[in-house]
Write a protein that holds these residues in place. Sequence first.
Motif, short mmCIF file in Angstrom:
data_model
loop_
_atom_site.label_atom_id
_atom_site.label_comp_id
_atom_site.label_asym_id
_atom_site.label_seq_id
_atom_site.Cartn_x
_atom_site.Cartn_y
_atom_site.Cartn_z
N ARG A 99 0.85 -1.54 0.10
CA ARG A 99 0.05 -0.12 0.25
C ARG A 99 0.89 1.13 0.08
O ARG A 99 0.58 2.10 -1.30
CB ARG A 99 -0.46 0.29 1.19
CG ARG A 99 -2.33 -0.80 1.37
CD ARG A 99 -2.86 -1.20 2.22
NE ARG A 99 -1.70 -1.42 3.51
CZ ARG A 99 -2.57 -1.87 4.63
NH1 ARG A 99 -3.54 -1.15 4.94
NH2 ARG A 99 -1.94 -2.23 5.65
N ILE B 136 0.71 4.52 -2.91
CA ILE B 136 0.49 5.74 -2.34
C ILE B 136 1.76 6.78 -3.43
O ILE B 136 1.07 7.65 -3.95
CB ILE B 136 1.04 5.75 -0.75
CG1 ILE B 136 -0.58 4.84 -0.16
CG2 ILE B 136 0.84 7.21 -0.53
CD1 ILE B 136 -0.64 4.96 1.05
N TRP C 144 1.49 6.37 -6.39
CA TRP C 144 -0.02 7.54 -7.31
C TRP C 144 0.59 9.12 -6.94
O TRP C 144 -0.09 9.65 -7.77
CB TRP C 144 -1.25 6.95 -6.72
CG TRP C 144 -1.04 5.75 -6.95
CD1 TRP C 144 -1.56 5.01 -7.67
CD2 TRP C 144 -2.43 4.96 -5.94
NE1 TRP C 144 -1.96 3.62 -7.24
CE2 TRP C 144 -2.40 3.87 -6.88
CE3 TRP C 144 -3.21 5.56 -4.55
CZ2 TRP C 144 -3.53 2.76 -5.56
CZ3 TRP C 144 -3.92 4.66 -3.57
CH2 TRP C 144 -3.84 3.44 -4.47
N CYS C 145 1.66 9.44 -6.87
CA CYS C 145 1.72 10.57 -6.23
C CYS C 145 2.51 11.14 -7.35
O CYS C 145 2.86 11.96 -7.66
CB CYS C 145 3.04 11.01 -4.67
SG CYS C 145 1.27 10.24 -3.08
N ARG D 165 -4.69 10.36 -10.46
CA ARG D 165 -4.46 10.75 -9.11
C ARG D 165 -5.27 10.08 -7.57
O ARG D 165 -4.93 10.14 -6.85
CB ARG D 165 -3.14 11.68 -8.81
CG ARG D 165 -1.78 10.81 -9.78
CD ARG D 165 -0.61 11.95 -9.34
NE ARG D 165 -0.66 13.42 -9.98
CZ ARG D 165 -0.87 15.05 -9.80
NH1 ARG D 165 0.97 14.92 -8.92
NH2 ARG D 165 -0.70 15.48 -10.89
N THR E 221 -6.33 7.38 -5.17
CA THR E 221 -6.69 7.32 -3.60
C THR E 221 -7.50 7.61 -2.76
O THR E 221 -7.73 7.07 -2.14
CB THR E 221 -5.72 9.26 -3.60
OG1 THR E 221 -4.11 10.02 -4.17
CG2 THR E 221 -5.37 9.45 -2.11
N VAL F 199 -8.64 5.46 -0.22
CA VAL F 199 -8.81 5.47 1.40
C VAL F 199 -9.99 5.69 1.36
O VAL F 199 -11.00 4.87 2.81
CB VAL F 199 -9.05 7.51 0.97
CG1 VAL F 199 -9.76 7.89 2.26
CG2 VAL F 199 -7.48 7.23 1.28
#
Length: 45
Positions: A18, A22, A25-26, A35, A39, A43
Motif C-alpha cells: 500500500r 501511494i 500514485w503521487c 491520482r 487515492t 481511502v
Amino acid sequence: MAHDDDPPESLGAIDDDRLRLIFTWCHPALAEAARVALTLRLVGG
C-alpha cells in the motif's frame, strides 16, 4: 531525561504494497484526475 548516544538501528526495507502504491500514485507522470481517483479508492475502500 536520559540521553542515548547509540545510533538508531536500521529498520531495513519497508515491505508494504500500500505504501508503495501511494508513492506511485503521487508521481507527476500520472494525470491529476487519475491520482485523485486512485487515492480516493484507497481511502474509501
